[in-house]
Design an enzyme around this catalytic site. Structure first.
Site, short mmCIF file in Angstrom:
data_model
loop_
_atom_site.label_atom_id
_atom_site.label_comp_id
_atom_site.label_asym_id
_atom_site.label_seq_id
_atom_site.Cartn_x
_atom_site.Cartn_y
_atom_site.Cartn_z
CG HIS A 112 -4.73 6.45 24.59
ND1 HIS A 112 -4.12 7.67 24.81
CD2 HIS A 112 -5.80 6.70 23.77
CE1 HIS A 112 -4.79 8.61 24.15
NE2 HIS A 112 -5.81 8.07 23.54
CB CYS B 249 2.07 9.50 25.10
SG CYS B 249 1.14 8.30 26.05
N1 ARG Z 1 -3.53 14.14 28.11
C1 ARG Z 1 -3.54 13.28 26.96
C2 ARG Z 1 -4.91 12.68 26.77
O1 ARG Z 1 -5.50 12.30 27.74
C3 ARG Z 1 -2.50 12.22 27.09
C4 ARG Z 1 -2.36 11.38 25.87
C5 ARG Z 1 -1.36 10.30 26.03
N2 ARG Z 1 -1.06 9.69 24.81
C6 ARG Z 1 -1.03 8.37 24.57
N3 ARG Z 1 -0.63 7.96 23.42
N4 ARG Z 1 -1.44 7.51 25.48
O2 ARG Z 1 -5.40 12.57 25.66
#
Ligand code: ARG
Length: 280
Positions: free
Chosen positions: A177, A273
């Site tokens: 991300h 996150c």
């Molecule tokens: N386990 C989640 C996923 O892989 C973690 C998300 C993390 N969020 C973020 N904004 N980077 O989607």
């Protein structure tokens, strides 16, 4: 203001923010959709909750408003509330998740906004994982692609928000991300910090051109998820392992606040996150 033209002794000013968070009441790692997630590694749920509560309380102690989303037992990643939508000028661009495991979170978020007097709530046509891949600076919306959000969502966001959207290609699966590789420090002055190797050569060149004064993170701090931080313009709540960023932040007038979200790191997320910003 770029650091060169700014008196470094002047303390930065925080702006009160409104955040949306979701307690990790049902957090677990039962599937793996990013390299940080290992379903064989146990998660200490009471500890995850306690760490998250420290973050929530810290925001409130700093004068910010924290709104809460009800966690659902069938959605173990809901604690990562940043992914559920993007809100700019009070307009809500809903999310559409790349993985079926998280798909149902999008509707939970949209329902919350409708119930809280947000009148413009868009159900998106294209895959976008909210603020996981959209970062808002003064001049632009920076938008990640390559692992989760579709490049088509960038045009959709530009049309919806009426702001220039800059597409950036993520190339390292650990930084899946945008908010794992780049953090907006001052959203009124286009000041960011980021980790260049997470981006394609062309995207690195774009970032260098648009943000010549950016704070450049080193590998160890990026690997501690140090870019997954939240700044209110002065205070930077940042994963505690990213120690190499603390002094450079202080040198720019910011106040780093180390947060321990070690249990949530097992899901591949940290401070940012867990935090969706509701921009008026
Ligand atoms: N386990 C989640 C996923 O892989 C973690 C998300 C993390 N969020 C973020 N904004 N980077 O989607």
């Amino acid at each position: 203001m770029p650091p060169a033209t700014r008196d470094l002794r002047t303390p930065r000013a925080a702006r009160p923010r409104r955040y949306l968070m979701c307690p990790p009441a049902h957090f677990k790692v039962t599937y793996s959709i990013n390299p940080w997630m290992d379903p064989d590694k146990p998660v200490d749920l009471p500890l995850a909750l306690a760490q998250w509560e420290v973050l929530r309380d810290r925001y409130r102690a700093l004068g910010h408003t924290v709104e809460l989303l009800d966690p659902r037992p069938d959605l173990p990643d809901m604690v990562f509330a940043a992914n559920g939508a993007t809100v700019i000028d009070g307009r809500v661009l809903g999310a559409r998740f790349a993985h079926p495991e998280r798909a149902a979170e999008a509707e939970v978020h949209r329902d919350w906004f409708r119930a809280h007097d947000f009148t413009t709530v868009r159900e998106p046509d294209h895959i976008n994982e909210g603020e996981g891949d959209f970062a808002v600076t003064d001049s632009y919306v920076l938008a990640g692609r390559g692992f989760r959000s579709s490049p088509l969502s960038h045009d959709e966001a530009q049309e919806f928000f009426g702001r220039p959207v800059i597409g950036l290609d993520l190339v390292d699966p650990r930084y899946y991300h945008l908010d794992t590789a780049l953090c907006v420090l001052d959203d009124r002055a286009d000041e960011i910090m980021y980790y260049p190797p997470a981006f394609s050569p062309g995207s690195r060149a774009v970032l260098a051109r648009l943000f010549p004064g950016a704070l450049i993170a080193k590998e160890a701090d990026a690997a501690a998820l140090g870019l997954n931080a939240v700044s209110d313009g002065r205070n930077v709540l940042i994963p505690q392992g990213a120690v190499g960023l603390f002094d450079p932040l202080r040198a720019r007038g910011y106040e780093p606040i180390a947060m321990d979200l070690g249990e949530l790191l097992k899901g591949g997320g940290s401070v940012k996150c867990c935090t969706q910003e509701l921009r008026p």
